[in-house]
Design a protein around this motif. Structure first.
Motif, PDB file in Angstrom:
ATOM      1  N   UNK A   1      -6.554  20.384   3.619  1.00 30.08           N
ATOM      2  CA  UNK A   1      -6.768  21.765   3.174  1.00 30.08           C
ATOM      3  C   UNK A   1      -5.626  22.260   2.293  1.00 30.08           C
ATOM      4  N   UNK A   2      -5.971  22.991   1.263  1.00 24.12           N
ATOM      5  CA  UNK A   2      -4.956  23.632   0.422  1.00 24.12           C
ATOM      6  C   UNK A   2      -4.460  24.894   1.119  1.00 24.12           C
ATOM      7  N   UNK A   3      -3.242  25.283   0.801  1.00 24.09           N
ATOM      8  CA  UNK A   3      -2.601  26.407   1.479  1.00 24.09           C
ATOM      9  C   UNK A   3      -2.389  27.569   0.528  1.00 24.09           C
ATOM     10  N   UNK A   4      -2.360  28.764   1.100  1.00 22.43           N
ATOM     11  CA  UNK A   4      -2.074  29.966   0.316  1.00 22.43           C
ATOM     12  C   UNK A   4      -0.587  30.033  -0.009  1.00 22.43           C
TER      13      UNK A   4
ATOM     14  N   UNK B   1       0.835  -1.212   0.000  1.00 22.40           N
ATOM     15  CA  UNK B   1       0.000   0.000   0.000  1.00 22.40           C
ATOM     16  C   UNK B   1       0.864   1.254   0.000  1.00 22.40           C
ATOM     17  N   UNK B   2       1.978   1.221   0.730  1.00 21.49           N
ATOM     18  CA  UNK B   2       2.893   2.362   0.724  1.00 21.49           C
ATOM     19  C   UNK B   2       3.460   2.598  -0.665  1.00 21.49           C
ATOM     20  N   UNK B   3       3.848   1.527  -1.318  1.00 23.64           N
ATOM     21  CA  UNK B   3       4.393   1.649  -2.664  1.00 23.64           C
ATOM     22  C   UNK B   3       3.352   2.212  -3.622  1.00 23.64           C
ATOM     23  N   UNK B   4       2.104   1.785  -3.476  1.00 21.56           N
ATOM     24  CA  UNK B   4       1.036   2.280  -4.338  1.00 21.56           C
ATOM     25  C   UNK B   4       0.784   3.765  -4.092  1.00 21.56           C
ATOM     26  N   UNK B   5       0.827   4.187  -2.811  1.00 25.42           N
ATOM     27  CA  UNK B   5       0.658   5.611  -2.491  1.00 25.42           C
ATOM     28  C   UNK B   5       1.769   6.442  -3.118  1.00 25.42           C
ATOM     29  N   UNK B   6       3.002   5.937  -3.015  1.00 28.91           N
ATOM     30  CA  UNK B   6       4.138   6.649  -3.595  1.00 28.91           C
ATOM     31  C   UNK B   6       3.937   6.838  -5.095  1.00 28.91           C
ATOM     32  N   UNK B   7       3.478   5.803  -5.757  1.00 30.63           N
ATOM     33  CA  UNK B   7       3.245   5.904  -7.194  1.00 30.63           C
ATOM     34  C   UNK B   7       2.085   6.850  -7.501  1.00 30.63           C
ATOM     35  N   UNK B   8       1.037   6.780  -6.681  1.00 28.48           N
ATOM     36  CA  UNK B   8      -0.146   7.597  -6.907  1.00 28.48           C
ATOM     37  C   UNK B   8       0.178   9.091  -6.833  1.00 28.48           C
ATOM     38  N   UNK B   9       1.058   9.467  -5.900  1.00 28.72           N
ATOM     39  CA  UNK B   9       1.358  10.886  -5.698  1.00 28.72           C
ATOM     40  C   UNK B   9       2.725  11.280  -6.254  1.00 28.72           C
ATOM     41  N   UNK B  10       3.288  10.409  -7.062  1.00 32.29           N
ATOM     42  CA  UNK B  10       4.601  10.656  -7.641  1.00 32.29           C
ATOM     43  C   UNK B  10       4.615  11.891  -8.537  1.00 32.29           C
ATOM     44  N   UNK B  11       3.492  12.218  -9.150  1.00 33.45           N
ATOM     45  CA  UNK B  11       3.446  13.333 -10.102  1.00 33.45           C
ATOM     46  C   UNK B  11       3.391  14.704  -9.428  1.00 33.45           C
ATOM     47  N   UNK B  12       3.144  14.726  -8.115  1.00 33.21           N
ATOM     48  CA  UNK B  12       3.012  16.003  -7.412  1.00 33.21           C
ATOM     49  C   UNK B  12       4.380  16.553  -7.006  1.00 33.21           C
ATOM     50  N   UNK B  13       4.599  17.822  -7.264  1.00 31.46           N
ATOM     51  CA  UNK B  13       5.694  18.522  -6.591  1.00 31.46           C
ATOM     52  C   UNK B  13       5.200  18.907  -5.199  1.00 31.46           C
ATOM     53  N   UNK B  14       6.110  19.286  -4.324  1.00 26.94           N
ATOM     54  CA  UNK B  14       5.695  19.727  -2.995  1.00 26.94           C
ATOM     55  C   UNK B  14       4.771  20.938  -3.095  1.00 26.94           C
ATOM     56  N   UNK B  15       5.141  21.909  -3.914  1.00 26.25           N
ATOM     57  CA  UNK B  15       4.316  23.114  -4.019  1.00 26.25           C
ATOM     58  C   UNK B  15       2.951  22.801  -4.611  1.00 26.25           C
ATOM     59  N   UNK B  16       2.903  21.944  -5.635  1.00 23.50           N
ATOM     60  CA  UNK B  16       1.619  21.609  -6.260  1.00 23.50           C
ATOM     61  C   UNK B  16       0.703  20.904  -5.267  1.00 23.50           C
ATOM     62  N   UNK B  17       1.245  20.010  -4.459  1.00 16.06           N
ATOM     63  CA  UNK B  17       0.426  19.298  -3.475  1.00 16.06           C
ATOM     64  C   UNK B  17      -0.152  20.280  -2.454  1.00 16.06           C
ATOM     65  N   UNK B  18       0.684  21.178  -1.939  1.00  9.08           N
ATOM     66  CA  UNK B  18       0.211  22.106  -0.913  1.00  9.08           C
ATOM     67  C   UNK B  18      -0.801  23.111  -1.464  1.00  9.08           C
ATOM     68  N   UNK B  19      -0.652  23.486  -2.718  1.00  5.19           N
ATOM     69  CA  UNK B  19      -1.583  24.458  -3.322  1.00  5.19           C
ATOM     70  C   UNK B  19      -2.911  23.811  -3.708  1.00  5.19           C
ATOM     71  N   UNK B  20      -2.858  22.551  -4.127  1.00  3.91           N
ATOM     72  CA  UNK B  20      -4.059  21.864  -4.605  1.00  3.91           C
ATOM     73  C   UNK B  20      -4.124  20.506  -3.940  1.00  3.91           C
TER      74      UNK B  20
END
Length: 490
Positions: free
Chosen positions: A198-201, A174-193
């Protein structure tokens, strides 16, 4: 417990790997000649395990020292003083490195990662960590709505705790699947969207970036930064230690066993592979002599950034995907500046480490020789990513000048009165690594994750860049165990 893929099946971390450290590898079918490129922790661990299993090992290192990115500097500091310009803190839950420290009977100190007396200098505001925790708005970030009155840690955890809960409570699959699922996110993209919380300003992300040390690479992989940087270092429950006398005492503890198999100052410029053997062609860094080392198999621990300067023959020795992994994998820049002062003035002032939005970014008081009279060395600046690149245009003299200037804004003019000397080390200028530690860009875990560690013919690959612990000694050791296990089974 997590599973580490090998060329054959999985090794469980940490249990299987601890057993291999304690009991050794099974004896191979027949002794083999193993070449190991690099005398960092990955190479030393692999060499030790393979030698104990009855193989013949030869360690080829281009540098004049061992340890790789464990690098303790003692000169020109005063007698008894030192600074770890490489790996400086070891989490207490990194069980492989802890096992080797126990095995070699090395003494440790608690590493002072944070204190209530730490100083914060951001937006021209000087305060203490304790005061900031009580009144986060003191730093004058123009936050929005619910974000007001919350610390960077509180905002960050609000955003990522749902992900962390799923990750920490999941099975290895499950950890490996989560890593793959969110692999496309940058840190900034994840926090903004944010897909979970909650998304951050933008200004909340700016505050988090400065205080949690991700300003230099927030465009890189969300899951990589969370699992390798933020959670291990800025977790309030994290406990760290250092090896008394300098962290390089760990790699040097291997010398009695491996000293006769070690060749220093032999920089590899070509690796040749055929169906029978692997050859390293080297040039001696002192006398310029050319030499060839030959083995049945090879373990290559050189970071991919530096590996780009080595020729492989024939060209087909590396697959298309491996060549592109070598070209594309990021090794993050990092700069450390050590300054020796006449006295440990921070003890008299009862202050601790410092975080700032100045070029120095993070400063750390020493965790050893506390209360000792005479000169003391502070890690005046630790920066990484884009923040570290700021220092590239400056001479060493200018680096020390600006570091003192920043420290004076935080600690006062005492830094000029107590100054003795400064030493800087820029890991991007180190020819044996061309950077400091690995982080994935978005998408790279999916694109490169399996390719990075996979063998190529008679060549196996190790080093923290091939591990699941990017940026840590634990990763180097993990990869060394894995590679030795692979070679021993051939």
């Amino acid at each position: 417990m997590s599973r580490i893929a090998t060329e054959y099946h999985y090794l469980n971390y940490p249990n299987d790997m601890l057993r291999l450290i304690q009991n050794g590898l099974n004896k191979g079918k027949e002794p083999k000649k193993i070449l190991i490129a690099g005398a960092g922790m990955a190479g030393l661990v692999a060499a030790s395990l393979l030698k104990q299993a009855g193989h013949y090992v030869t360690i080829v290192e281009g540098n004049s020292r061992i340890g790789g990115r464990i690098y303790t500097v003692r000169e020109p500091f005063s007698a008894g003083n030192y600074l770890d310009f490489g790996a400086m803190r070891i989490p207490n839950n990194h069980l492989l490195v802890s096992e080797y420290i126990r095995r070699f009977k090395l003494k440790t100190n608690r590493f002072i990662n944070t204190t209530a007396n730490d100083l914060i200098y951001v937006n021209n505001v000087l305060t203490t960590s304790a005061r900031y925790e009580q009144k986060p708005d003191i730093l004058q970030f123009p936050l929005s709505g619910w974000e007001k009155g919350k610390t960077a840690n509180e905002l960050f955890l609000a955003a990522v705790q749902p992900f962390l809960d799923r990750y920490q409570n999941g099975t290895p699959e499950e950890q490996e699947e989560l890593m793959k699922q969110f692999d496309q996110y940058s840190m900034e993209a994840y926090l903004r969207d944010n897909p979970y919380g909650p998304s951050l300003s933008l200004n909340a992300i700016r505050m988090i970036s400065i205080l949690l040390g991700i300003e230099g690479f927030r465009e890189l992989s969300f899951v990589g930064i969370v699992t390798n940087i933020i959670y291990p270092i800025f977790n309030e429950d994290a406990v760290f230690y250092e090896i008394e006398g300098g962290n390089d005492r760990l790699p040097y503890a291997f010398l009695p066993e491996l000293g006769n198999e070690l060749f220093l100052n032999e920089k590899i410029y070509k690796i040749i592979q055929n169906e029978q053997c692997v050859c390293f062609q080297t040039i001696n860094q002192r006398n310029g002599q050319i030499q060839t080392f030959t083995g049945d198999y090879a373990i290559i621990t050189i970071p991919f950034s530096a590996l780009q300067f080595i020729d492989f023959e024939p060209y087909e020795s590396l697959t298309f995907n491996k060549r592109h992994a070598i070209r594309e994998l990021l090794l993050i820049p990092s700069v450390k500046i050590g300054i020796e002062f006449k006295h440990p003035f921070w003890e008299r002032l009862k202050v601790g480490n410092a975080i700032s939005d100045l070029p120095t970014r993070f400063s750390y008081i020493p965790s050893h020789n506390i209360g000792k009279m005479g000169p003391a060395v502070m890690l005046a600046s630790y920066s990484w990513g884009h923040d570290a690149a700021l220092w590239n245009s400056l001479s060493n003299q200018e680096v020390v000048h600006y570091a003192l200037k920043d420290l004076a804004k935080i600690y006062g003019s005492v830094v000029y009165q107590e100054f003795l000397q400064g030493v800087t080390f820029n890991w991007s200028r180190n020819p044996f690594s061309a950077g400091c530690f690995t982080l994935f860009a978005p998408g790279q875990k999916a694109d490169l994750g399996d390719v990075i560690y996979q063998q190529e013919g008679r060549m196996h690959f190790a080093g923290e860049h091939t591990s699941t612990f990017h940026g840590w000694v634990e990763g180097a050791i993990e990869s060394g165990i894995r590679a030795a296990y692979e070679v021993n089974r051939r």
